[in-house]
Design an enzyme around this catalytic site. Structure first.
Site, PDB file in Angstrom:
ATOM      1  N   TYR A 141      30.018  81.782  42.817  1.00  0.00           N
ATOM      2  CA  TYR A 141      30.760  80.581  43.193  1.00  0.00           C
ATOM      3  C   TYR A 141      30.007  79.305  42.809  1.00  0.00           C
ATOM      4  O   TYR A 141      30.623  78.288  42.530  1.00  0.00           O
ATOM      5  CB  TYR A 141      30.993  80.553  44.711  1.00  0.00           C
ATOM      6  CG  TYR A 141      32.282  81.177  45.160  1.00  0.00           C
ATOM      7  CD1 TYR A 141      32.560  82.502  44.893  1.00  0.00           C
ATOM      8  CD2 TYR A 141      33.217  80.432  45.863  1.00  0.00           C
ATOM      9  CE1 TYR A 141      33.739  83.077  45.319  1.00  0.00           C
ATOM     10  CE2 TYR A 141      34.395  80.990  46.299  1.00  0.00           C
ATOM     11  CZ  TYR A 141      34.661  82.309  46.030  1.00  0.00           C
ATOM     12  OH  TYR A 141      35.826  82.865  46.461  1.00  0.00           O
ATOM     13  N   LYS A 192      27.332  95.613  44.735  1.00  0.00           N
ATOM     14  CA  LYS A 192      27.615  96.379  43.516  1.00  0.00           C
ATOM     15  C   LYS A 192      26.274  96.577  42.806  1.00  0.00           C
ATOM     16  O   LYS A 192      26.092  96.192  41.646  1.00  0.00           O
ATOM     17  CB  LYS A 192      28.646  95.608  42.664  1.00  0.00           C
ATOM     18  CG  LYS A 192      29.233  96.396  41.508  1.00  0.00           C
ATOM     19  CD  LYS A 192      30.218  97.470  41.912  1.00  0.00           C
ATOM     20  CE  LYS A 192      30.637  98.278  40.705  1.00  0.00           C
ATOM     21  NZ  LYS A 192      31.434  99.475  41.038  1.00  0.00           N
ATOM     22  N   ASP A 224      33.620  98.694  45.673  1.00  0.00           N
ATOM     23  CA  ASP A 224      34.875  99.405  45.373  1.00  0.00           C
ATOM     24  C   ASP A 224      35.158 100.457  46.445  1.00  0.00           C
ATOM     25  O   ASP A 224      36.278 100.585  46.938  1.00  0.00           O
ATOM     26  CB  ASP A 224      34.849 100.018  43.955  1.00  0.00           C
ATOM     27  CG  ASP A 224      33.560 100.758  43.629  1.00  0.00           C
ATOM     28  OD1 ASP A 224      32.597 100.702  44.429  1.00  0.00           O
ATOM     29  OD2 ASP A 224      33.502 101.407  42.560  1.00  0.00           O
ATOM     30  N   ASP A 248      34.949  87.105  50.002  1.00  0.00           N
ATOM     31  CA  ASP A 248      36.243  86.438  49.830  1.00  0.00           C
ATOM     32  C   ASP A 248      37.350  87.491  49.715  1.00  0.00           C
ATOM     33  O   ASP A 248      38.373  87.424  50.402  1.00  0.00           O
ATOM     34  CB  ASP A 248      36.204  85.568  48.568  1.00  0.00           C
ATOM     35  CG  ASP A 248      37.538  84.900  48.295  1.00  0.00           C
ATOM     36  OD1 ASP A 248      38.128  84.359  49.250  1.00  0.00           O
ATOM     37  OD2 ASP A 248      38.004  84.924  47.139  1.00  0.00           O
ATOM     38  N   ASP A 252      40.303  89.001  52.868  1.00  0.00           N
ATOM     39  CA  ASP A 252      41.771  88.994  52.763  1.00  0.00           C
ATOM     40  C   ASP A 252      42.314  90.392  53.056  1.00  0.00           C
ATOM     41  O   ASP A 252      43.327  90.562  53.744  1.00  0.00           O
ATOM     42  CB  ASP A 252      42.233  88.568  51.361  1.00  0.00           C
ATOM     43  CG  ASP A 252      42.433  87.060  51.251  1.00  0.00           C
ATOM     44  OD1 ASP A 252      41.722  86.330  51.964  1.00  0.00           O
ATOM     45  OD2 ASP A 252      43.295  86.629  50.459  1.00  0.00           O
TER      46      ASP A 252
HETATM   47  C1  IPM Z   1      38.550  81.283  51.249  1.00  0.00           C
HETATM   48  C2  IPM Z   1      39.313  80.707  50.098  1.00  0.00           C
HETATM   49  C3  IPM Z   1      38.375  79.825  49.282  1.00  0.00           C
HETATM   50  C4  IPM Z   1      37.258  80.705  48.758  1.00  0.00           C
HETATM   51  C5  IPM Z   1      39.040  79.030  48.147  1.00  0.00           C
HETATM   52  C6  IPM Z   1      40.215  78.208  48.626  1.00  0.00           C
HETATM   53  C7  IPM Z   1      38.049  78.155  47.422  1.00  0.00           C
HETATM   54  O1  IPM Z   1      39.890  81.709  49.343  1.00  0.00           O
HETATM   55  O2  IPM Z   1      38.031  80.495  52.076  1.00  0.00           O
HETATM   56  O3  IPM Z   1      38.499  82.499  51.373  1.00  0.00           O
HETATM   57  O4  IPM Z   1      37.399  81.327  47.702  1.00  0.00           O
HETATM   58  O5  IPM Z   1      36.218  80.763  49.410  1.00  0.00           O
HETATM   59 MG    MG Z   2      39.727  83.642  50.219  1.00  0.00          MG
END
Ligand code: IPM
Ligand code: MG
Length: 359
Positions: A141, A192, A224, A248, A252
């Site tokens: 990042y 990884k 993975d 990240d 999700d």
């Molecule tokens: C998160 C989001 C951010 C990230 C984006 C919006 C930059 O996806 O906070 O998970 O990738 O960290």
């Molecule tokens: Mg995110």
């Protein structure tokens, strides 16, 4: 002494969900003895429109001067053609790095009432309670060099640098183990290391630091496999510590185990316990302004703020109980709606939580 909270609504559904969280804060201030001053600022696309930059100096300055920051979400199609270094997302990355918020805590908790809202079977996820500890200011990042350049053949190539300094790995590992001590004492480090040198070092340093916590067990897992295990048998995890990018992605995934990404709060902390609190979901431009967004992740982020930055664990409990209460009463935004429940909009959900705070 009153504490200052900087509020950064951002873009898309950001302003709507933040408005509901502010109702909660105002109620805590009026009725439950919380002594706060709320300030407002611009970040992301809203800041680009007003100031020409996603992270105005004044916002960073105010953030540094406040006790905690509450953030909505940033980004949207409107700013997709803006030059890369000025995109809304860069504003978020700039405030994370500007405040040195290296530790991102993302709890994935299944509320019993929402077991049916998940796409996974209830018997796989019931009782789910995972804490993802994501490193937030390093990795690909932020690594340099980065860019898009013309290659030798005249065509373009995009490149980024995945890099971790030993000290960055050490401090996030300590955070994960301290968190695990207050939970079930199990850490799973996700990397990884079989392919990436930066992750080979990650694994080595995590293993070394773990030696200082003999009461906590450590295992390692490739990312993975971790993705697969999270869907196959998520309850095997207690604390997951991982790199910025893998965190990240996996957060999700973990969010969906709990029924909806609209339920997950987060805290991003620096070494002094100062932090930004934000839902893990994005700005959802497709539903912005329609009173459809789920404000619960943001309201639960306020609870995390009470616990981690304002030292008000009682108020954190109060907010979390209020959320459980409205779910038990059947209030559901579209994302968590199942048959027989009471479908409500963003505002009505916020009002229901406010009402439940007094119970
Ligand atoms: C998160 C989001 C951010 C990230 C984006 C919006 C930059 O996806 O906070 O998970 O990738 O960290
Ligand atoms: Mg995110």
């Amino acid at each position: 002494m009153s504490r200052t909270i900087l509020i950064l609504p951002g873009d898309g559904i950001g302003p709507e969900i933040i408005a509901e969280a502010e109702k909660v804060l105002n109620t805590l201030a009026k009725e439950h003895g919380l002594d706060i001053v709320m300030e407002h600022g611009l970040i992301g696309g809203a800041a680009i429109d007003a100031r020409g930059t996603p992270m105005p100096e004044v916002t960073l300055h105010k953030a540094k001067a406040s006790d905690a920051v509450l953030l909505g979400a940033v980004g949207g199609p409107k700013w997709e053609s803006v030059e890369r270094s000025l995109r809304p997302e860069r504003g978020l990355l700039a405030i994370r790095s500007g405040l040195n918020l290296y530790a991102n805590l993302r709890p994935a908790i299944l509320y019993g009432e929402l077991a049916d809202a998940s796409t996974l079977k209830a018997d796989v996820i019931s009782g789910l309670n995972i804490m993802i500890v994501r490193e937030l200011t390093g990795d690909i990042y932020f690594g340099e060099p980065r860019g898009i350049r013309t290659a030798g053949d005249g065509l373009r190539e995009g490149f980024n640098t995945m890099i971790y300094h030993e000290s960055e790995i050490e401090r996030i590992t300590h955070m994960a183990f301290i968190v695990a001590r207050k939970r079930n004492g199990r850490v799973c480090s996700v990397d990884k290391a079989n392919v990436l040198e930066s992750n080979e070092l990650w694994r080595e340093v995590v293993t070394r630091v773990a030696g200082e916590y003999p009461d906590v067990t450590l295992r390692h897992m490739y990312v993975d496999n971790a993705a697969m295990q999270l869907v196959r048998d998520p309850r095997q995890f207690d604390v997951i510590v991982t790199t910025n990018m893998f965190g990240d992605i996996l957060s999700d995934l973990a969010a969906m185990l709990t029924g909806s990404i609209g339920m997950l709060p987060s805290a991003s902390l620096n070494k002094n316990g100062k932090g930004i609190y934000e839902p893990i979901h994005g700005s959802a431009p497709d539903i912005a302004g329609q009173d459809k967004a789920n404000p619960l992740a943001t309201i639960l982020s306020v609870a995390m703020m009470m616990r981690y930055s304002l030292n008000e664990p009682g108020l954190a409990d109060r907010i979390e109980c209020a959320v459980k209460h409205v779910l038990a009463e059947g209030f559901r935004t579209t994302d968590i709606y199942t048959k027989g429940m009471r479908k409500v909009g963003t505002r009505e959900m916020g009002d229901a939580v406010v009402k439940a705070l007094g119970k």
